[in-house]
Design an enzyme around this catalytic site. Structure first.
Site, PDB file in Angstrom:
ATOM      1  N   ALA A  65       0.875  -1.179   0.000  1.00 17.54           N
ATOM      2  CA  ALA A  65       0.000   0.000   0.000  1.00 17.54           C
ATOM      3  C   ALA A  65       0.912   1.228   0.000  1.00 17.54           C
ATOM      4  O   ALA A  65       2.069   1.151   0.413  1.00 17.54           O
ATOM      5  CB  ALA A  65      -0.895  -0.026   1.228  1.00 17.54           C
ATOM      6  N   GLY A 108       0.684  -4.875   0.924  1.00 19.81           N
ATOM      7  CA  GLY A 108      -0.513  -4.952   0.090  1.00 19.81           C
ATOM      8  C   GLY A 108      -0.251  -5.629  -1.249  1.00 19.81           C
ATOM      9  O   GLY A 108      -1.165  -6.207  -1.848  1.00 19.81           O
ATOM     10  N   GLU A 111      -0.539  -9.178  -0.546  1.00 21.68           N
ATOM     11  CA  GLU A 111      -1.957  -9.428  -0.247  1.00 21.68           C
ATOM     12  C   GLU A 111      -2.799  -9.435  -1.517  1.00 21.68           C
ATOM     13  O   GLU A 111      -3.707 -10.259  -1.676  1.00 21.68           O
ATOM     14  CB  GLU A 111      -2.450  -8.366   0.740  1.00 21.68           C
ATOM     15  CG  GLU A 111      -1.768  -8.510   2.095  1.00 21.68           C
ATOM     16  CD  GLU A 111      -2.029  -7.330   3.018  1.00 21.68           C
ATOM     17  OE1 GLU A 111      -1.487  -6.236   2.751  1.00 21.68           O
ATOM     18  OE2 GLU A 111      -2.788  -7.492   3.978  1.00 21.68           O
ATOM     19  N   GLU A 131       4.813  -4.963   7.240  1.00 27.95           N
ATOM     20  CA  GLU A 131       4.104  -3.847   7.878  1.00 27.95           C
ATOM     21  C   GLU A 131       4.549  -3.608   9.310  1.00 27.95           C
ATOM     22  O   GLU A 131       4.496  -2.482   9.808  1.00 27.95           O
ATOM     23  CB  GLU A 131       2.591  -4.087   7.845  1.00 27.95           C
ATOM     24  CG  GLU A 131       1.955  -4.010   6.458  1.00 27.95           C
ATOM     25  CD  GLU A 131       1.936  -5.326   5.704  1.00 27.95           C
ATOM     26  OE1 GLU A 131       2.685  -6.271   6.088  1.00 27.95           O
ATOM     27  OE2 GLU A 131       1.182  -5.436   4.724  1.00 27.95           O
TER      28      GLU A 131
HETATM   29  N1  CAA Z   1       4.634   3.187  -0.739  1.00 30.75           N
HETATM   30  C1  CAA Z   1       5.024   4.345  -1.318  1.00 30.75           C
HETATM   31  N2  CAA Z   1       6.175   4.466  -2.040  1.00 30.75           N
HETATM   32  C2  CAA Z   1       6.939   3.370  -2.169  1.00 30.75           C
HETATM   33  C3  CAA Z   1       6.594   2.138  -1.588  1.00 30.75           C
HETATM   34  C4  CAA Z   1       5.379   2.064  -0.862  1.00 30.75           C
HETATM   35  N3  CAA Z   1       4.933   0.926  -0.306  1.00 30.75           N
HETATM   36  N4  CAA Z   1       7.573   1.249  -1.867  1.00 30.75           N
HETATM   37  C5  CAA Z   1       8.483   1.898  -2.612  1.00 30.75           C
HETATM   38  N5  CAA Z   1       8.106   3.184  -2.791  1.00 30.75           N
HETATM   39  C6  CAA Z   1       8.811   4.241  -3.524  1.00 30.75           C
HETATM   40  C7  CAA Z   1      10.030   4.719  -2.742  1.00 30.75           C
HETATM   41  O1  CAA Z   1       9.670   5.658  -1.765  1.00 30.75           O
HETATM   42  C8  CAA Z   1      10.858   5.295  -3.864  1.00 30.75           C
HETATM   43  O2  CAA Z   1      10.340   6.573  -4.205  1.00 30.75           O
HETATM   44  P1  CAA Z   1      11.339   7.849  -4.311  1.00 30.75           P
HETATM   45  O3  CAA Z   1      12.249   7.496  -5.452  1.00 30.75           O
HETATM   46  O4  CAA Z   1      10.399   8.966  -4.586  1.00 30.75           O
HETATM   47  O5  CAA Z   1      12.064   7.918  -3.006  1.00 30.75           O
HETATM   48  C9  CAA Z   1      10.576   4.382  -5.043  1.00 30.75           C
HETATM   49  O6  CAA Z   1       9.365   3.714  -4.734  1.00 30.75           O
HETATM   50  C10 CAA Z   1      11.656   3.325  -5.227  1.00 30.75           C
HETATM   51  O7  CAA Z   1      11.807   2.630  -3.996  1.00 30.75           O
HETATM   52  P2  CAA Z   1      13.223   2.446  -3.277  1.00 30.75           P
HETATM   53  O8  CAA Z   1      14.168   3.549  -3.630  1.00 30.75           O
HETATM   54  O9  CAA Z   1      12.969   2.200  -1.829  1.00 30.75           O
HETATM   55  O10 CAA Z   1      13.707   1.106  -4.006  1.00 30.75           O
HETATM   56  P3  CAA Z   1      14.722   0.014  -3.426  1.00 30.75           P
HETATM   57  O11 CAA Z   1      15.004  -0.896  -4.573  1.00 30.75           O
HETATM   58  O12 CAA Z   1      15.859   0.646  -2.729  1.00 30.75           O
HETATM   59  O13 CAA Z   1      13.872  -0.789  -2.319  1.00 30.75           O
HETATM   60  C11 CAA Z   1      11.913  -1.930  -1.474  1.00 30.75           C
HETATM   61  C12 CAA Z   1      12.760  -1.565  -2.711  1.00 30.75           C
HETATM   62  C13 CAA Z   1      12.680  -2.901  -0.585  1.00 30.75           C
HETATM   63  C14 CAA Z   1      10.654  -2.605  -2.012  1.00 30.75           C
HETATM   64  C15 CAA Z   1      11.557  -0.651  -0.671  1.00 30.75           C
HETATM   65  O14 CAA Z   1      11.031   0.306  -1.569  1.00 30.75           O
HETATM   66  C16 CAA Z   1      10.551  -0.877   0.418  1.00 30.75           C
HETATM   67  O15 CAA Z   1      10.894  -1.383   1.478  1.00 30.75           O
HETATM   68  N6  CAA Z   1       9.287  -0.471   0.176  1.00 30.75           N
HETATM   69  C17 CAA Z   1       8.233  -0.532   1.187  1.00 30.75           C
HETATM   70  C18 CAA Z   1       7.763  -1.957   1.434  1.00 30.75           C
HETATM   71  C19 CAA Z   1       6.693  -1.973   2.484  1.00 30.75           C
HETATM   72  O16 CAA Z   1       6.928  -1.653   3.634  1.00 30.75           O
HETATM   73  N7  CAA Z   1       5.477  -2.387   2.100  1.00 30.75           N
HETATM   74  C20 CAA Z   1       4.351  -2.416   3.008  1.00 30.75           C
HETATM   75  C21 CAA Z   1       3.554  -1.156   2.883  1.00 30.75           C
HETATM   76  S1  CAA Z   1       2.255  -1.023   4.091  1.00 30.75           S
HETATM   77  C22 CAA Z   1       1.003  -1.987   3.499  1.00 30.75           C
HETATM   78  O17 CAA Z   1       1.098  -2.557   2.453  1.00 30.75           O
HETATM   79  C23 CAA Z   1      -0.238  -2.052   4.364  1.00 30.75           C
HETATM   80  C24 CAA Z   1      -1.188  -3.101   3.975  1.00 30.75           C
HETATM   81  O18 CAA Z   1      -1.054  -4.228   4.340  1.00 30.75           O
HETATM   82  C25 CAA Z   1      -2.353  -2.798   3.197  1.00 30.75           C
END
Ligand code: CAA
Length: 257
Positions: A65, A108, A111, A131
């Protein structure tokens, strides 16, 4: 129809939807949710379409998400809007669909993939429910569907530590149906979707309903439900055609009736 966050094409009777927010690794913001609800409803309503493949990019199916969108939202915002409710409409899709997952399927994203009838993964796929690292927990069914897919031990470990599961482990744990080389993911998913699209459409829906019933009910009620569906399909033209085609050593020609 054009969508802000999705690319949709049809390949004969197969609909292909690509999540398309490359700048955010396909993070699932409200617009994606809205677009998915509309695109899945359109698929379900279109009698020319018989199977669907949902995919992302090479790097990410979806990284979760949208954290930036959720950051300012309070309990009242989330609860008041029933923030993830649209996904219940996606899971209500009656016709079959496959998730083709390469790269990250996190939060998400994992999911959403688990909402599919089954997942085909590229060897690059990484699944996770991280999360907990954000101070929350899965919000689109992850704690429930992951547990049903891989059992308590691995689901609990993944939810509590946020660790990722690679494609090979996901296959051996039962989260994905099959792992294929990344370069062949879409071709394989479309090939399987085409094979499903070639089946009798009412039988496809009934098979999906019966398997899904196993997650919602007791064994005896589930078997009873299956038997009722079996008996019901015996009154369809496609059952008559399917069994005649077998006897006559030819392919069935389906009417969806
Ligand atoms: N939401 C918003 N933006 C996201 C995102 C997310 N879940 N995941 C990645 N992005 C964005 C980053 O912020 C980045 O944007 P900017 O260039 O503007 O900074 C862009 O995508 C590229 O990401 P990274 O630079 O972080 O890429 P990476 O290769 O270094 O890392 C990754 C990849 C490990 C997937 C890392 O992006 C990450 O950890 N993302 C978040 C994963 C996460 O925590 N997901 C759970 C979200 S909460 C949820 O989903 C709730 C639910 O159950 C419904």
């Amino acid at each position: 129809m054009a969508y802000e966050t999705l690319l949709v094409e049809t390949h004969g009777a197969v609909t292909l939807i690509r999540l398309n927010r490359p700048q955010a690794l396909n993070a699932l913001n409200s617009q994606v949710q809205k677009d998915l609800v509309a695109a899945f409803a359109a698929y379900d309503a279109d009698s020319t379409q018989r199977c669907l493949v949902l995919t992302g990019s090479e790097k990410a199916f979806a990284a979760g998400a949208d954290i930036k969108e959720m950051q300012p939202l309070s309990f009242a915002d989330m609860y008041g809007q029933n923030f993830f409710a649209g996904y219940e409409q996606v899971t209500a899709t009656r016709k079959p669909w496959i998730a083709a997952v390469a790269g990250f399927a996190l939060g998400g994203g994992c999911e959403l993939a688990m909402m599919a009838d089954y997942i085909i993964a590229a060897d690059t796929a990484k699944f996770g429910q991280p999360e907990v690292k954000l101070g929350v927990l899965p919000g689109m069914g992850g704690s429930q569907r992951l547990t049903r897919a891989v059992g308590k031990a691995k689901a609990m470990q993944m939810c509590l530590t946020g660790r990722f599961m690679d494609a090979a482990e996901a296959e051996s744990a039962g989260l994905v149906a099959q792992v294929v080389p990344a370069a062949g993911l879409l071709d394989e998913a479309l090939k399987q979707a085409q094979a499903i699209a070639d089946m009798a459409p009412l039988a496809a829906i009934a098979n999906k309903e019966a398997v899904n019933a196993a997650f919602e009910t007791t064994l005896s009620t589930g078997v009873h439900f299956e038997r009722r569906l079996f008996n019901a399909l015996c009154s369809t033209a496609d059952k008559v055609e399917g069994m005649a085609a077998f006897s006559e050593k030819r392919k069935g020609v389906w009417r969806g009736a």
